[in-house]
Design a protein around this motif. Structure first.
Motif, short mmCIF file in Angstrom:
data_model
loop_
_atom_site.label_atom_id
_atom_site.label_comp_id
_atom_site.label_asym_id
_atom_site.label_seq_id
_atom_site.Cartn_x
_atom_site.Cartn_y
_atom_site.Cartn_z
N VAL A 1 0.84 -1.20 0.00
CA VAL A 1 0.00 0.00 0.00
C VAL A 1 0.87 1.25 0.00
O VAL A 1 0.66 2.18 -0.78
CB VAL A 1 -0.94 0.00 1.21
N ARG B 1 2.45 2.48 -3.26
CA ARG B 1 1.60 3.21 -4.21
C ARG B 1 1.66 4.72 -3.97
O ARG B 1 1.29 5.50 -4.84
CB ARG B 1 0.16 2.72 -4.08
N LEU C 1 -6.53 4.80 5.22
CA LEU C 1 -5.29 4.07 4.90
C LEU C 1 -5.35 2.64 5.43
O LEU C 1 -4.94 1.69 4.75
CB LEU C 1 -4.10 4.81 5.52
N GLN D 1 -7.40 0.54 3.24
CA GLN D 1 -6.72 0.14 2.01
C GLN D 1 -5.83 -1.07 2.24
O GLN D 1 -5.71 -1.93 1.36
CB GLN D 1 -5.91 1.32 1.47
N THR E 1 -8.24 -3.97 2.22
CA THR E 1 -8.73 -4.26 0.88
C THR E 1 -7.67 -4.96 0.05
O THR E 1 -7.93 -5.96 -0.64
CB THR E 1 -9.19 -2.97 0.19
N LEU E 2 -6.44 -4.41 0.08
CA LEU E 2 -5.36 -5.03 -0.69
C LEU E 2 -5.05 -6.42 -0.18
O LEU E 2 -4.85 -7.35 -0.98
CB LEU E 2 -4.12 -4.14 -0.64
N SER F 1 -6.35 -4.07 -5.89
CA SER F 1 -7.29 -3.00 -5.58
C SER F 1 -7.01 -2.42 -4.20
O SER F 1 -6.72 -3.14 -3.24
CB SER F 1 -8.72 -3.52 -5.65
N LEU F 2 -7.13 -1.08 -4.11
CA LEU F 2 -7.12 -0.41 -2.81
C LEU F 2 -8.52 0.07 -2.45
O LEU F 2 -8.94 -0.01 -1.31
CB LEU F 2 -6.17 0.79 -2.81
N ASP F 3 -9.21 0.65 -3.39
CA ASP F 3 -10.63 0.99 -3.27
C ASP F 3 -11.12 1.46 -4.64
O ASP F 3 -11.99 0.86 -5.22
CB ASP F 3 -10.93 2.01 -2.17
N PRO G 1 -6.80 5.37 -6.33
CA PRO G 1 -7.58 5.15 -5.10
C PRO G 1 -7.55 6.40 -4.22
O PRO G 1 -6.71 7.29 -4.39
CB PRO G 1 -6.85 3.98 -4.44
N THR G 2 -8.45 6.45 -3.29
CA THR G 2 -8.50 7.55 -2.34
C THR G 2 -7.14 7.71 -1.67
O THR G 2 -6.51 6.75 -1.26
CB THR G 2 -9.57 7.29 -1.28
N TRP H 1 -10.66 11.07 2.15
CA TRP H 1 -11.64 10.07 2.57
C TRP H 1 -12.98 10.70 2.95
O TRP H 1 -13.96 9.99 3.11
CB TRP H 1 -11.07 9.24 3.71
#
Length: 1011
Positions: A279, A282, A431, A434, A437-438, A454-456, A813-814, A883
């Motif tokens: 994360v 990125r 954060l 994320q 999600t990842l 994917s992060l969001d 992503p956000t 966010w």
């Protein structure tokens, strides 16, 4: 706090029992407390609900047995000449507190329970407090209690809690139910002072040298800081408590993690580390990602040692080359194994050796921390049921973000602590989300490259449908307004007050004349100052079907000539004859242009029927000019639909309605001025042109705002800052309190300006507008409270959709920064000289520059082509979605092509050292400078020192700075802030600090004498 059976620890005898060294970790905790203004962040707290009978004397005795057994729990740190010194208390009375609330009524008791337990969990605050280990028992009912254990990290760590809880259980059981296991049967323990001595001997010996060599090689070159998406600048915000975000990612993710680890023989710590680093990767430009991880390092053979034995490992993983998640896990695992084999070198010793930046606001390599302390022992109190509550301490708080995973099975759960002066809670939680999600996506498909996980991923934000209250061009809307209320004042200026009726008559005169010149579909220039004639001329051009091009009276340089050469307008409208107007004369003489004085045009006959309304919204309404990506003036044409849609929205959203008194401050040659003007007339407000002589004079402008009772002002942040200075110096009665709206646009907006205006004009509503001329505007944000350092630019204006795209044209992503791209039917159709319009000029849009200009309107890769009238514009601005759903501006897109490239294609930024001047190389020649140089020599054993010599480059380290501060105090009689010595760490900088402190002391003494 009301207590029963105990007293507070006041006047306890303290004795240094064989005073020994502090450990490296104790030194670090003590120094951080001196540097950081936070209180209580180095605290460990555990709480239990107890049901059943509790023998209070037995629990007190058991706790005292632990304090006697582990003298570190009776220790606090005191400062002696800038050095922390451990002092052991000989009396542990105040370390046990019993509070009886059972006699209170139910409602009062519940409030008291929360208050007492919160207070018990709030101490100790600092390593100098006493006691640093406290057990609080709160009786909440006939057979119910709360038990609160509070420890300072100077005397314990997460590992110590299990030892303390297990031994407390044994000692309590021995008191109430004597059995074979007694305190005497517990394993012998090492005094913590002996551990500290063992650690320092190891570091100073050959083992320490080998460890140091390995770590310095491993971290050379130094890994970069993690570019986190912070909300605030910690240097400019007051310190507050650290934020805490509990999380529980559920059993499903725990099952995924367990299955992955079982099938691949992976360590959960390595998997979580890889997810966190993936994360963070990125967010940055460097392939090396660093996360710190605390691990226990107890001395061999003494597993029951209580005390801070953690050490921070610097885990730097290279994620270059696009690895899959499984490959990233393998890399993280290898880094973790190697670091663990070399874990005995104290983190502080490593930092002392490396050429890191000494920033008092951050700990090197600790932007993000990941902790996995493991399961803790259960508290067992014979005869009572014990239920632990969720852990709410902040975890290791040396980091901006600290993720503490306390369980990986049967659920993945823990806490995220964050610096509240750097992050909003929503950002910190985002954060963390994320990472979840990842991790979930990676465990489902571990062979996916990490950069594709994917992060969001929000895509389009906003709507391409805008308000369409009236399908009419703006000049027809204004004509209707004049018919409905002809006596309302449209504009008030030094040239007079024109009603809407008078404005309509003058507009009709201009339109009638221009129709005689057959201007429909061709450019017409308007060059005059803001005022009633400019309004009539602008509306007349639109009504006659011309393309309106506005110039200010000061816009007479090369730029104006380039624009006129490209457009070749039918005529240039002005007021009167100005022999000094070089641009008008050049237009007439060089381009054979027609000059028209609108003040001399005859009024149309009142008996002549007006021409039918022109309601074709597809015709070009106006042409604005801005600098494009090549630096040349770029012609931007917007049609009537775009202009009408935007000003209708603006009039409604910003309340430009009857009664509004709108200051015309914006320069007329800029498109926002036209939009503001027309929006006011569409909404029925009154325009007040700002006199030219006061436009750039903040003091006079404020007087004018007060005198004219202005309700709306749109300006740029740089002028707003000057106005703020004027307003802050005035009494409230002398401020423009009638100002209902302040709109700031065109420049980066600072929190200082926003929060300052909210203080001096609390009733004024602030907003910001953002968007390049190609889109008219793209986003807006109404500010309703205090703002962060990066003031957001808000959400899309109706009729626009906004994306943030990465270099691969994928939605960011956000939180991640990318290019702001706008999609709308109200975007201009390219630039005038790029072939999209009939305009002609010297520049034809060909070549590389032309390709770059056209590329600004290219749709993202993979976007399906359609036959709609929606267009795209790449702004070149960098932004990120927050966010809370707001867009934040992050600067301009970097020219990556100019940067050195790494193997993975990421730009590598290096800063060349600035050359040293001759003055910087000379020693500081002043009494204070010479005295400081002597102190440096005494502490460092080196010298001489030049003015720009850094204390740290000369051999100093962080733990020497407090000693230096004490020596300064003794020699010069002044106190300089410890943090400032880290910020101004050159000899010249420290000299300035001391001399400034001496100056303040002299002023204070003079003031005392005068009294």
């Amino acid at each position: 706090m009301a207590t029963s059976g105990e007293t507070t620890l006041t006047g306890d005898a303290e004795v240094a029992v064989e005073p020994g060294p502090t450990s490296w970790l104790q030194d670090g905790v003590w120094l951080l407390e001196q540097l950081a203004p936070y209180r209580g962040v180095h605290r460990l707290v555990r709480t239990w609900h107890l049901h059943g009978t509790i023998d209070v004397p037995a629990l007190r005795s058991a706790w005292r047995t632990l304090l006697d057994r582990h003298e570190v729990l009776r220790t606090r740190l005191v400062e002696v000449d800038g050095v922390p010194q451990p002092v052991v208390s000989a009396d542990s009375t105040g370390a046990f507190v019993h509070v009886d609330l059972g006699h209170l009524a139910d409602a009062e008791r519940e409030r008291a329970i929360d208050r007492v337990c919160t207070a018990a969990a709030s101490v100790p605050e600092r390593a100098t407090d006493t006691p640093l280990a406290r057990l609080t028992l709160v009786r909440t009912g006939p057979a119910t209690h709360r038990l609160v254990l509070a420890l300072h990290r100077a005397v314990a760590d997460d590992r110590s809690i299990s030892i303390i809880v297990d031994e407390l259980s044994i000692c309590y059981a021995a008191q109430v139910r004597p059995g074979p296991i007694t305190p005497a049967s517990l394993a012998p323990v090492l005094r913590y002072a002996e551990y500290a001595r063992w650690q320092r001997d190891l570091v100073d010996g050959p083992v320490g040298r080998r460890l140091l060599d390995w770590w310095t090689a491993h971290l050379t070159p130094l890994p970069p800081p993690v570019p986190l998406p912070v909300d605030h600048d910690g240097a400019t915000r007051p310190a507050g408590p650290a934020g805490l975000v509990p999380f529980d990612w559920g059993t499903a993710l725990a099952d995924q993690l367990a299955t992955y680890c079982r099938t691949r023989s992976a360590n959960p710590a390595a998997v979580l580390l890889a997810a966190v680093q993936a994360v963070l990767h990125r967010y940055g430009d460097d392939d090396r990602v660093t996360v710190a991880m605390p691990v226990p390092v107890p001395p061999p053979g003494f597993p029951a040692l209580v005390g801070p034995c953690d050490n921070l490992l610097v885990l730097t993983t290279d994620l270059g080359g696009g690895p899959t998640f499984s490959e990233a896990v393998d890399r993280a695992a290898a880094v973790l194994r190697a670091a663990t084999r070399h874990r005995e070198l104290p983190f502080a010793r490593l930092v002392r050796e490396l050429p890191v930046e000494r920033d008092p606001r951050r700990v090197p390599f600790c932007d993000v921390l990941l902790a996995l302390p493991g399961p803790e022992a259960d508290l067992r109190l014979a005869g009572a049921g014990v239920v632990p509550t969720a852990v709410t301490d902040l975890g290791p708080t040396v980091a901006d973000l600290a993720i503490t995973v306390r369980s990986t099975w049967p659920t993945v759960a823990g806490t995220l602590s964050h610096r509240a002066d750097r992050f909003a809670s929503a950002t910190a939680a985002g954060l963390l989300g994320q990472v979840r999600t990842l991790l979930s996506a990676a465990l489902d498909a571990p062979h996916t490259p990490v950069h594709r996980l994917s992060l969001d991923g929000p895509t389009l934000v906003g709507s391409t449908d805008g308000p369409r209250a009236e399908a009419l061009p703006v000049h027809e809307i204004v004509r209707r307004r004049a018919g409905q209320n002809p006596e309302a004042v449209a504009v008030a200026s030094r040239d007079g007050r024109w009603t809407y009726g008078e404005l309509e008559r003058r507009t009709a005169a201009v339109a009638t004349y221009l129709r005689g010149l057959a201007v429909e579909g061709t450019p017409v220039a308007v060059r005059m100052t803001a005022g009633p004639w400019q309004l009539a001329a602008s509306l007349g051009v639109l009504r006659a079907g011309g393309h309106l091009v506005r110039f200010g009276t000061g816009d007479g340089g090369q730029r104006g000539r380039v624009i006129l050469s490209q457009l070749r307008p039918v005529c240039l409208l002005r007021t009167g004859e100005d022999p000094d107007d070089d641009l008008a004369r050049w237009f007439r003489d060089e381009l054979d242009g027609r000059l028209v004085d609108v003040t001399c045009l005859p009024r149309p006959s009142t008996t002549t029927a007006p021409p039918p309304p022109t309601d074709d919204l597809t015709r070009t309404a106006y042409v604005a000019y801005a600098s494009d990506c090549t630096g040349r003036p770029a012609g931007i044409a917007h049609d009537h639909a775009a202009l009408a849609q935007f000003v209708t929205w603006m009039a409604d959203a910003l309340e430009l309605t009857p009664g509004a008194r709108v200051a015309q401050w914006l320069a007329p040659e800029h498109a926002p001025s036209l939009c503001e003007t027309v929006a006011t007339l569409v909404g029925g407000g009154t325009l007040y042109p700002v006199p030219v002589r006061i436009r750039a004079h903040p003091e006079k402008l404020v007087d004018w705002l007060v005198r004219e009772r202005i309700t709306f002002l749109q300006t740029v942040p740089s002028l707003a800052r000057e106005l703020l200075g004027v307003l802050a110096a005035r009494e409230p009665a002398a401020r423009p309190t009638s100002l209902r709206r302040l709109v700031l646009t065109g420049e980066t907006l600072s929190d200082e300006v926003v929060n300052g205006f909210r203080r001096v004009l609390p009733a004024t509503r602030l907003a910001t507008l953002y968007g390049p001329a190609e889109t008219i505007a793209a986003t807006w944000h109404e500010i309703t409270g205090p703002v962060p350092a990066n003031v957001p630019i808000g959400r899309p204006i109706p009729g626009r959709q906004v994306l943030v795209l990465d270099e691969a044209d994928q939605p960011c992503p956000t939180g991640l920064t990318g290019e702001i791209v706008v999609r709308s039917r109200y975007i201009c159709d390219g630039y005038l000289d790029d072939g999209g319009h009939d305009g002609s000029g010297e520049y034809d849009g060909s070549g590389d520059d032309g390709s770059r200009r056209r590329a600004a309107f290219r749709a993202p890769d993979g976007e399906p082509a359609d036959d709609s009238d929606l267009r795209w514009y790449r702004t070149g601005d960098l932004g990120r979605w927050r966010w809370d759903g707001l867009l934040e501006l992050r600067g301009r897109r970097d020219p990556v092509e100019a940067l050195p490239r790494q193997a993975a294609g990421k730009g590598e930024r290096r800063r060349a050292p600035a050359p040293r001047s001759a003055a910087a190389r000379r020693p500081v020649d002043s009494p204070v400078g010479r005295g400081l140089a002597e102190m440096w020599s005494a502490l460092l054993g080196t010298g001489p020192f030049a003015a720009d010599t850094s204390f740290f480059d000369a051999g100093g380290h962080s733990m020497l700075v407090p000693q230096l501060v004490r020596r300064i105090q003794r020699r010069f009689g002044v106190t300089v802030p410890l943090r400032e010595c880290f910020t101004h760490h050159t000899l010249a900088g420290m000299t300035t600090l001391v001399e400034a402190a001496e100056g303040r002391a002299e002023l204070a003494a003079a003031a005392d004498t005068a009294q």
